[in-house]
Design a protein around this motif. Structure first.
Motif, PDB file in Angstrom:
ATOM      1  N   MET A  21       2.515   1.515  -0.559  1.00 30.61           N
ATOM      2  CA  MET A  21       2.322   2.608   0.393  1.00 30.61           C
ATOM      3  C   MET A  21       0.846   2.997   0.416  1.00 30.61           C
ATOM      4  N   PHE A  22       0.418   3.605   1.505  1.00 31.11           N
ATOM      5  CA  PHE A  22      -0.991   3.981   1.668  1.00 31.11           C
ATOM      6  C   PHE A  22      -1.042   5.473   1.954  1.00 31.11           C
ATOM      7  N   ILE A  23      -1.455   6.247   0.959  1.00 29.28           N
ATOM      8  CA  ILE A  23      -1.440   7.706   1.080  1.00 29.28           C
ATOM      9  C   ILE A  23      -2.795   8.265   0.666  1.00 29.28           C
ATOM     10  N   ASN A  24      -3.402   9.013   1.562  1.00 28.58           N
ATOM     11  CA  ASN A  24      -4.712   9.635   1.334  1.00 28.58           C
ATOM     12  C   ASN A  24      -5.764   8.617   0.909  1.00 28.58           C
ATOM     13  N   GLY A  25      -5.719   7.459   1.545  1.00 26.22           N
ATOM     14  CA  GLY A  25      -6.724   6.433   1.298  1.00 26.22           C
ATOM     15  C   GLY A  25      -6.499   5.607   0.050  1.00 26.22           C
ATOM     16  N   GLU A  26      -5.320   5.752  -0.596  1.00 23.92           N
ATOM     17  CA  GLU A  26      -5.031   5.018  -1.818  1.00 23.92           C
ATOM     18  C   GLU A  26      -3.725   4.240  -1.669  1.00 23.92           C
ATOM     19  N   TRP A  27      -3.701   3.031  -2.249  1.00 21.19           N
ATOM     20  CA  TRP A  27      -2.486   2.227  -2.280  1.00 21.19           C
ATOM     21  C   TRP A  27      -1.670   2.608  -3.509  1.00 21.19           C
ATOM     22  N   MET A  28      -0.369   2.752  -3.336  1.00 21.44           N
ATOM     23  CA  MET A  28       0.453   3.186  -4.457  1.00 21.44           C
ATOM     24  C   MET A  28       1.872   2.655  -4.371  1.00 21.44           C
ATOM     25  N   ASP A  29       2.530   2.580  -5.520  1.00 29.92           N
ATOM     26  CA  ASP A  29       3.944   2.242  -5.597  1.00 29.92           C
ATOM     27  C   ASP A  29       4.763   3.522  -5.546  1.00 29.92           C
ATOM     28  N   SER A  30       6.064   3.372  -5.538  1.00 28.04           N
ATOM     29  CA  SER A  30       6.949   4.518  -5.593  1.00 28.04           C
ATOM     30  C   SER A  30       6.768   5.262  -6.919  1.00 28.04           C
ATOM     31  N   LEU A  31       6.751   6.575  -6.866  1.00 23.11           N
ATOM     32  CA  LEU A  31       6.588   7.361  -8.087  1.00 23.11           C
ATOM     33  C   LEU A  31       7.758   7.144  -9.043  1.00 23.11           C
ATOM     34  N   ARG A  32       8.923   6.874  -8.492  1.00 25.96           N
ATOM     35  CA  ARG A  32      10.109   6.644  -9.323  1.00 25.96           C
ATOM     36  C   ARG A  32      10.286   5.173  -9.693  1.00 25.96           C
ATOM     37  N   GLY A  33       9.448   4.320  -9.146  1.00 26.62           N
ATOM     38  CA  GLY A  33       9.561   2.899  -9.422  1.00 26.62           C
ATOM     39  C   GLY A  33      10.634   2.184  -8.634  1.00 26.62           C
ATOM     40  N   ASP A  34      11.215   2.870  -7.640  1.00 25.84           N
ATOM     41  CA  ASP A  34      12.274   2.242  -6.839  1.00 25.84           C
ATOM     42  C   ASP A  34      11.685   1.189  -5.908  1.00 25.84           C
ATOM     43  N   LYS A  35      12.419   0.084  -5.754  1.00 24.97           N
ATOM     44  CA  LYS A  35      11.957  -1.001  -4.889  1.00 24.97           C
ATOM     45  C   LYS A  35      13.112  -1.524  -4.050  1.00 24.97           C
ATOM     46  N   SER A  36      12.770  -2.176  -2.948  1.00 25.89           N
ATOM     47  CA  SER A  36      13.767  -2.852  -2.120  1.00 25.89           C
ATOM     48  C   SER A  36      13.237  -4.232  -1.765  1.00 25.89           C
ATOM     49  N   HIS A  37      14.142  -5.097  -1.351  1.00 28.06           N
ATOM     50  CA  HIS A  37      13.759  -6.456  -0.993  1.00 28.06           C
ATOM     51  C   HIS A  37      13.790  -6.636   0.517  1.00 28.06           C
ATOM     52  N   VAL A  38      12.785  -7.304   1.031  1.00 23.10           N
ATOM     53  CA  VAL A  38      12.703  -7.642   2.445  1.00 23.10           C
ATOM     54  C   VAL A  38      13.152  -9.083   2.597  1.00 23.10           C
ATOM     55  N   VAL A  39      14.126  -9.311   3.486  1.00 20.17           N
ATOM     56  CA  VAL A  39      14.768 -10.623   3.592  1.00 20.17           C
ATOM     57  C   VAL A  39      14.369 -11.348   4.868  1.00 20.17           C
ATOM     58  N   ASN A  40      14.112 -12.629   4.750  1.00 17.39           N
ATOM     59  CA  ASN A  40      13.895 -13.489   5.912  1.00 17.39           C
ATOM     60  C   ASN A  40      15.271 -13.803   6.512  1.00 17.39           C
TER      61      ASN A  40
END
Length: 490
Positions: free
Chosen positions: A6-25
């Protein structure tokens, strides 16, 4: 595998909770990217960053020509990376590469269009009775929450981001969970060209969390959403907290009306284009074919013949004309509608099945499908299926064609095919739809307004109307004869 952030206030970051999802072809059913799943907390961070940036004037106070320079640079960078972006768009959505290439080119044009438009004259002046100079100017709305759909990820994102930035707003952007890849790349480009921190923020995550927080936030001044009517209704309700500006481009069940005097092959060709482009996953798809009775049988025979020849396959195959559906969940939805249509008594003229042969068994491929013997009250006629499924209705005359065309809760698009120009215009003027075509279908231009009537949305995107959406109108009155009014005696 791509690792998105994610891009917030000019910085790249992961989820604060560490949650992730998968993007599928969707062509092969395999993971192509990993994306952080943001929550309300990340959405609030992005909203606060956008609020601070807007209130500081770091973007809104720039001359329009300087904002335009940034937009031109973004367009140039997208053009430079067009091959990479097209490939990623096809990999993420499944659409044929030629469609993705068209989308990326149109994205470039969108940024350039608004970069040019924002420096052009705007506002009005009035001659009034008093010694007063009256005028109207347009100012940015403020913080804009932008929520895009999954069918045209980068292009519909540009339709919102370009005019929002051009007008001087700051923004929080949420792409669809299943197609965030090219939007992520767009924010890399915006960082590369030096968009100030906090002006443009990207939050990944679900609609029920990130989307709702954006819609509900008292710090967001405008919400722009493209997607289903049901979700649009929910967003509209959430936005009432601070009576924020709303722009909604929602569902459609658009009629494509073909009269007996139409150029036959032209009508056939555009009918196919109107429903099977992007596997029918298009808001303005011509998903209802209205045929004059006298040509019904001949037209359907030819249409079915052509539909069966459409080359369905992975988007990166140059011979592919129609790619897969976007996800396994969406495939299940389409299959449910096929059964609904059959249960209601409609007849399948062709299609109706998932394709699992010729190496396509792992993707979400579906046959081009045509239903005949339909009734106006059928769910498949009234509800948006959003797939490669065409429903056919007959009409006797001009009046019945208009009645059937308007007989849904939607009003996004409509087409009329006839070589009688007067008749075509009469019908178009009676059809309640915002995007209409005569002897064509499925056209879109950055210069022309986009949006619909009835439950197809509120407001318009694109063109000058799209820029107006992201501005507020301010009246200014300047007294040219400065002296007491003497309205009150003492």
């Amino acid at each position: 595998m791509l690792k998105l952030k994610m891009f917030i206030n000019g910085e790249w970051m992961d989820s604060l909770r560490g949650d992730k999802s998968h993007v599928v072809n969707p062509a092969i059913g395999k993971i192509m990217a990993e994306a952080p799943q943001g929550s309300r907390e990340e959405a609030q961070m992005a909203i606060n960053a956008a609020r601070t940036a807007f209130d500081s004037g770091i973007w809104s106070d720039l001359p329009a020509s300087e904002r335009a320079t940034y937009l031109f640079k973004i367009a140039d960078k997208i053009e430079e990376k067009a091959a990479e972006l097209s490939k990623l768009e096809t990999e993420n959505t499944g659409k044929p590469l030629k469609e993705s290439e068209f989308d990326i080119a149109d994205t470039v044009n969108c940024f350039r269009y608004y970069a040019g438009l924002v420096t052009k004259p705007n506002g009005q002046t009035y001659s009034v009775a008093d010694p007063v100079q009256a005028m109207v100017i347009r100012e940015p709305v403020g913080v804009c929450g932008l929520i895009a759909p999954w069918n045209f990820p980068l292009l519909t994102g540009a339709w919102k981001i370009a005019p929002a930035l051009a007008a001087g707003n700051t923004l929080v952007f949420k792409p669809a969970e299943i197609t965030p890849v090219t939007t992520y790349k767009l924010f890399e480009i915006m960082e590369e060209v030096g968009i100030p921190a906090g002006v443009a923020n990207l939050v990944l995550g679900g609609g029920s969390t990130v989307g709702n927080e954006i819609a509900e936030s008292q710090k967001v001044d405008l919400i722009s959403f493209t997607g289903s009517t049901a979700t649009g209704r929910s967003i509209m309700n959430s936005a009432t907290g601070n009576i924020k500006n709303i722009s909604l481009e929602l569902g459609g069940k658009s009629p494509n009306i073909v009269f007996a005097d139409a150029d036959f092959e032209t009508a056939i060709d555009y009918t196919l284009n109107g429903i099977f482009t992007n596997a029918g996953q298009v808001c303005n798809a011509g998903s209802r074919l209205l045929l004059e009775e006298s040509i019904h049988d001949k037209f359907i025979a030819r249409l079915v013949e052509r539909a069966k020849k459409i080359q369905v396959g992975p988007g990166d195959d140059s011979s592919t004309e129609m790619g897969p559906l976007v996800s396994e969940g969406h495939l299940k939805k389409i299959l449910e509608y096929i059964q609904i249509g059959l249960d209601e008594g409609a007849t399948l003229a062709c299609g109706g099945n998932r394709i699992t042969s010729n190496g396509l068994e792992n993707g979400y491929f579906f046959e081009p499908t045509i239903f005949v013997d339909t009734r106006p009250d059928m769910r498949i006629v009234q509800e948006e299926i959003f797939g490669p499924v065409l429903v056919v209705q007959k009409f006797k005359d001009e009046a019945e064609a208009i009645q059937l065309a308007n007989d849904t809760s939607y009003g996004l698009a409509a087409g009329v095919f006839s070589q009688d120009g007067a008749k075509a215009l009469r019908v178009i003027k009676k059809v309640r739809a915002g995007i209409t075509y005569v002897n064509a279908y499925n056209l879109a231009y950055n210069e022309a307004p986009w949006g619909g009537y009835k439950q197809s949305g509120i407001g318009r995107g694109l063109g000058t109307f799209g820029l107006d959406t992201f501005t507020e109108v301010k009246q200014i009155n300047i007294n040219l004869d400065v002296k007491p009014t003497e309205w009150f005696s003492n």
